[in-house]
Design a protein around this motif. Structure first.
Motif, short mmCIF file in Angstrom:
data_model
loop_
_atom_site.label_atom_id
_atom_site.label_comp_id
_atom_site.label_asym_id
_atom_site.label_seq_id
_atom_site.Cartn_x
_atom_site.Cartn_y
_atom_site.Cartn_z
N LYS A 9 49.72 45.56 -4.07
CA LYS A 9 50.47 46.07 -2.92
C LYS A 9 50.47 45.00 -1.83
O LYS A 9 49.42 44.46 -1.47
CB LYS A 9 49.82 47.36 -2.38
CG LYS A 9 50.39 47.84 -1.05
CD LYS A 9 51.82 48.34 -1.20
CE LYS A 9 52.44 48.64 0.15
NZ LYS A 9 53.86 48.97 0.05
N THR A 10 51.66 44.69 -1.32
CA THR A 10 51.79 43.68 -0.26
C THR A 10 52.51 44.29 0.94
O THR A 10 53.51 44.99 0.77
CB THR A 10 52.59 42.46 -0.77
OG1 THR A 10 51.95 41.97 -1.94
CG2 THR A 10 52.67 41.37 0.27
N TYR A 11 51.96 44.07 2.14
CA TYR A 11 52.64 44.46 3.38
C TYR A 11 53.26 43.19 3.97
O TYR A 11 52.53 42.30 4.42
CB TYR A 11 51.66 45.01 4.41
CG TYR A 11 50.98 46.29 4.01
CD1 TYR A 11 51.64 47.51 4.06
CD2 TYR A 11 49.64 46.28 3.62
CE1 TYR A 11 50.99 48.69 3.71
CE2 TYR A 11 48.98 47.45 3.28
CZ TYR A 11 49.66 48.64 3.33
OH TYR A 11 49.02 49.80 3.00
N GLU A 12 54.56 43.13 3.98
CA GLU A 12 55.27 41.93 4.45
C GLU A 12 54.64 40.68 3.83
O GLU A 12 54.85 40.43 2.66
CB GLU A 12 55.31 41.89 5.98
CG GLU A 12 56.17 43.02 6.53
CD GLU A 12 56.18 43.16 8.03
OE1 GLU A 12 55.49 42.40 8.71
OE2 GLU A 12 56.89 44.06 8.50
N ASP A 13 53.83 39.93 4.59
CA ASP A 13 53.27 38.71 3.99
C ASP A 13 51.77 38.84 3.71
O ASP A 13 51.11 37.86 3.42
CB ASP A 13 53.56 37.50 4.88
CG ASP A 13 53.07 37.71 6.29
OD1 ASP A 13 52.70 38.87 6.60
OD2 ASP A 13 53.05 36.75 7.07
N THR A 14 51.24 40.07 3.80
CA THR A 14 49.81 40.24 3.56
C THR A 14 49.58 41.04 2.28
O THR A 14 50.08 42.16 2.15
CB THR A 14 49.16 41.00 4.75
OG1 THR A 14 49.54 40.35 5.95
CG2 THR A 14 47.65 41.04 4.62
N THR A 42 44.64 51.56 1.88
CA THR A 42 45.82 51.37 1.02
C THR A 42 45.62 52.08 -0.31
O THR A 42 46.50 52.78 -0.81
CB THR A 42 46.06 49.86 0.80
OG1 THR A 42 46.24 49.24 2.07
CG2 THR A 42 47.29 49.61 -0.04
N ASP A 54 53.59 47.86 -5.41
CA ASP A 54 54.52 46.87 -5.96
C ASP A 54 54.44 46.79 -7.49
O ASP A 54 55.45 46.68 -8.17
CB ASP A 54 54.23 45.48 -5.38
CG ASP A 54 54.22 45.50 -3.86
OD1 ASP A 54 54.96 46.32 -3.28
OD2 ASP A 54 53.47 44.72 -3.25
N LYS B 422 59.97 56.80 11.01
CA LYS B 422 58.95 56.22 10.13
C LYS B 422 57.72 57.12 10.16
O LYS B 422 57.35 57.63 11.21
CB LYS B 422 58.56 54.82 10.59
CG LYS B 422 59.65 53.80 10.32
CD LYS B 422 59.11 52.39 10.47
CE LYS B 422 60.16 51.38 10.08
NZ LYS B 422 60.74 50.66 11.17
#
Lengths: 282, 424
Positions: A9-14, A42, A54, B422
């Motif tokens: 699992k990725t949040y934007e670039d993390t 998460t 993801d 959201k």
């Protein structure tokens, strides 16, 4: 039974989870431990079915939650934040959350009564939550999570900010739920709680599984050696050993032992050994 | 549907138990309507007359007669004083304006056919320019009336005509042809005054009095029933809209509060879809807005004599207004991530919206460009549709325009809110 298989699992670039895998057996209390930012929340949100991931597979009772998201309705969650309406009574709060899971009529009434009885708040059913102590709110938070009789219960730091009496009451509730066949996923920062309650423990860090097993297995594999502290007429001596009796026998022949104690390795040492001593601010 | 109802009932309970929210949603609009209704209502000793100072530097019977005429005028509250005090009163904001009748006012009044007309100096507070226009109109009206009175004094008119004839004969600037025309006119007038003086019947007197440039017959355009429009009929629609706006902010903030408190997470964990959550909030907001508006109209009707042109039309208008602002509420709820942000931004948007839409001061007092701009404010359409069914006696066709615009605003706002919503 719950299975996480190579979940990313990725949040934007993390990257929050980097191929996390573990397994939770039916009817056990499973401790999910990790420092801040390790990926616990998460993981819990993915398990609850409210966060898409993801890659990888998450199975609940052998059903893939991406194919059958309804399976997540068998899950109850008690979030770390006290997610309650302060201006509603205890009964109204529990009834509201029960209705969200489709309970109605007499079934709802009975379930609300059972949930309040379970956390020993039946006498406070008609009192507004804003008048409750921190411990009572924690118990009510738990009641809101079990009103629909979930098969799996996620408890996210359920004892934060409560007094020892309330903590013990919550532990009793958790053990009773386990006895009734509920599978419990328990996240906490208190290692002694995990050691006391959990059948299996997973330690995660940086989105990866660092270790998983029973508490004793983890201590045996990742803990320090036991330390024997002996006080003799010549002073205090420390021995790192896994066979303290032999050390004492040998010492007794040479010196007079005045006092001794055994410092055993614990889960906290395992945790620090696996995740390091540096501060985690994120 | 059960979930939407559960969320709505929960929100209604929470609102009823929140004293601050309850006050601003139910009592504040009533207070607003009552306060401004009382302020604008005629009656009591308070009058709406324009306060002016008057200075008589001429001190002739004509200047005194003119000031007496102004003094008796309902539109004016005149105080006689000297130039210094008059100037000080206007500068200090105590008076809207002053007038000065300078030397020569009476003489000019006595010679309506020759020379300069009587002059009045009007000193006006620059911050009250709108009043200056009104005041000029009022002074012209009484100037004409004063001239009418002069015309009814036939002996004075004969003397004035004689003076005009003498002045004409002594004048060397005018071309002879023009002098001849004027001489014929003045002689004819002199004969007219003399003939009229011989016949003093009331009919002939009236003929001179009838020297009016324009006759204005005033009529209020009111309800077909003929009931008199009172000030509460104007302020209650504004009060209703203020109540609805308070409701908008209150529910928008409560939705964000669900997120920050974590209850929204719990709702999400129960697999409730976002349109169901927003639907529940919207239903609660609609119920509160509509019932508050209806209660306010009933109070206005039963206690304060607010007119209702058509109850059916009114209920329809309130329904549509409430629907529209529910959409606005959903839009507001996605403006920020915290309760404070949404509340701050909400009020920052609501205030200009209300100001533009006539929720604070009637649109008629605004400059033309602002009136044009007001079409973007749902407050304008809300007030118009409520007024239409109260005292403007709208037909269904006329009501359709504002309510259609309101519905459009509501739907677009709801759509944007739903799209941008959201969970976290």
């Amino acid at each position: 039974m719950i299975q996480f298989i190579d979940v990313f699992k990725t949040y934007e670039d993390t990257a929050a989870l980097k191929g996390l895998s573990f397994r939770v057996n039916r009817g056990e209390i499973f401790g999910l431990l990790g420092p801040n930012g390790a990926g616990k929340t998460t993981t819990v949100h993915i398990l609850a079915g409210i966060l898409p991931f993801d890659r990888g597979v998450v199975l609940i009772h052998d059903k893939n939650i991406q194919d059958k998201p309804d399976i997540c309705k068998t899950i109850g969650i008690a979030p770390q934040a006290l997610s309650l309406y302060e201006n509603l009574t205890a009964e109204e709060n529990i009834a509201f959350f029960g209705r969200l899971f489709g309970l109605k009529g007499n079934v709802l009434k009975q379930s609300v009564r059972d949930a309040l009885d379970f956390v020993q708040l039946a006498a406070w059913a008609d009192k507004r939550v804003k008048k409750f102590s921190g411990g009572m709110k924690r118990r009510l938070n738990l009641a809101a999570a079990i009103v629909h009789h979930p098969e799996i219960l996620i408890l996210d730091e359920p004892t934060v900010g409560v007094d020892p009496q309330s903590r013990n009451a919550i532990f009793d509730n958790i053990r009773r739920l386990k006895d009734e066949g509920c599978t419990i996923v328990y996240t906490t920062h208190y290692m002694e709680e995990a050691q006391q309650l959990c059948d299996h423990v997973a330690i995660i860090d940086h989105g990866r599984l660092m270790a998983c097993g029973t508490v004793l297995e983890l201590i045996a594999r990742f803990g320090n050696q036991n330390v024997l502290v002996v006080e003799t007429e010549n002073g205090v001596k420390e021995f790192k050993t896994n066979d303290p009796l032999s050390v004492l026998e040998n010492l007794k022949e040479k010196e007079t032992i005045l006092n001794f104690r055994l410092e055993r390795s614990n889960l906290e040492q395992v945790f620090l050994n696996l995740t390091g001593h540096s501060l985690r601010d994120a | 549907m059960q979930t939407i109802l559960s969320i709505a009932i929960k929100d209604l309970k929470l609102l009823l138990r929140d004293r601050g929210g309850f006050f601003f949603t139910f009592f504040y609009p009533i207070l607003f309507a009552l306060f401004f209704g009382l302020v604008f209502s005629p009656g009591g000793d308070e009058t709406n007359a324009i306060k002016i100072d008057a200075v008589d530097l001429d001190q002739t019977p004509q200047s005194k007669a003119f000031l007496a005429l102004l003094n008796s005028a309902a539109e004016l509250d005149v105080v006689l004083t000297d130039s210094l005090h008059a100037s000080r009163d206007v500068l200090g904001g105590k008076k809207v304006a002053y007038i000065i009748l300078r030397k020569g006012f009476g003489a000019a009044r006595e010679n309506p056919f020759w020379g300069q007309p009587p002059q009045i100096e009007l000193g006006i507070d620059p911050s009250k320019k709108a009043d200056a226009g009104i005041l000029t109109g009022i002074l012209m009206k009484y100037g004409v009336q004063d001239m009418q009175n002069t015309f009814t004094d036939l002996s004075l008119m004969e003397k004035s005509t004689d003076r005009a004839l003498r002045s004409l004969q002594e004048n060397t600037d005018l071309p002879p042809s023009e002098k001849n025309v004027l001489s014929d006119l003045f002689n004819a007038l002199k004969k007219l005054w003399q003939d009229s003086a011989l016949n003093t019947s009331p009919e002939n007197q009236t003929a001179f009095k009838g020297f009016e440039p324009l006759t204005i017959k005033e009529k209020s355009v009111v309800h077909k029933s003929g009931r008199v429009l009172n000030s509460f009929s104007i302020t209650f629609p504004q009060g209703i809209v203020w109540g609805i706006l308070a409701c908008v902010i209150s529910f928008a903030v409560s939705l964000v509060g669900e997120r920050t408190r974590g209850t929204l997470f719990r709702i999400q964990a129960a697999f409730v879809k976002k349109h169901i959550v927003l639907g529940g909030k919207a239903l609660a907001s609609f119920i509160v807005s509509f019932s508050m508006a209806l209660a306010l109209v009933l109070i206005g009707f039963l206690i304060f004599g607010v007119q209702v042109h058509s109850w059916l039309m009114l209920i329809f208008a309130l329904f549509m207004v409430s629907i529209s602002f529910v959409g606005v509420m959903i839009l507001f709820s996605v403006l920020g991530k915290t309760e404070r942000t949404v509340s701050g931004l909400g009020w920052a948007l609501v205030l200009p919206m209300a100001m533009l839409g006539g929720g604070m001061i009637p649109l008629a007092f605004m400059p033309h460009w602002l009136q044009t701009l007001s079409v973007i404010s749902p407050v304008k359409w809300a007030i118009l549709s409520i007024e239409g069914s109260l005292w403007r006696s709208f037909t269904w066709g006329q009501l359709l325009e504002p309510v259609s615009i309101l519905l459009l605003i509501g739907l677009v706002s709801f759509g944007i809110g739903l799209n941008r919503f959201k969970w976290e």
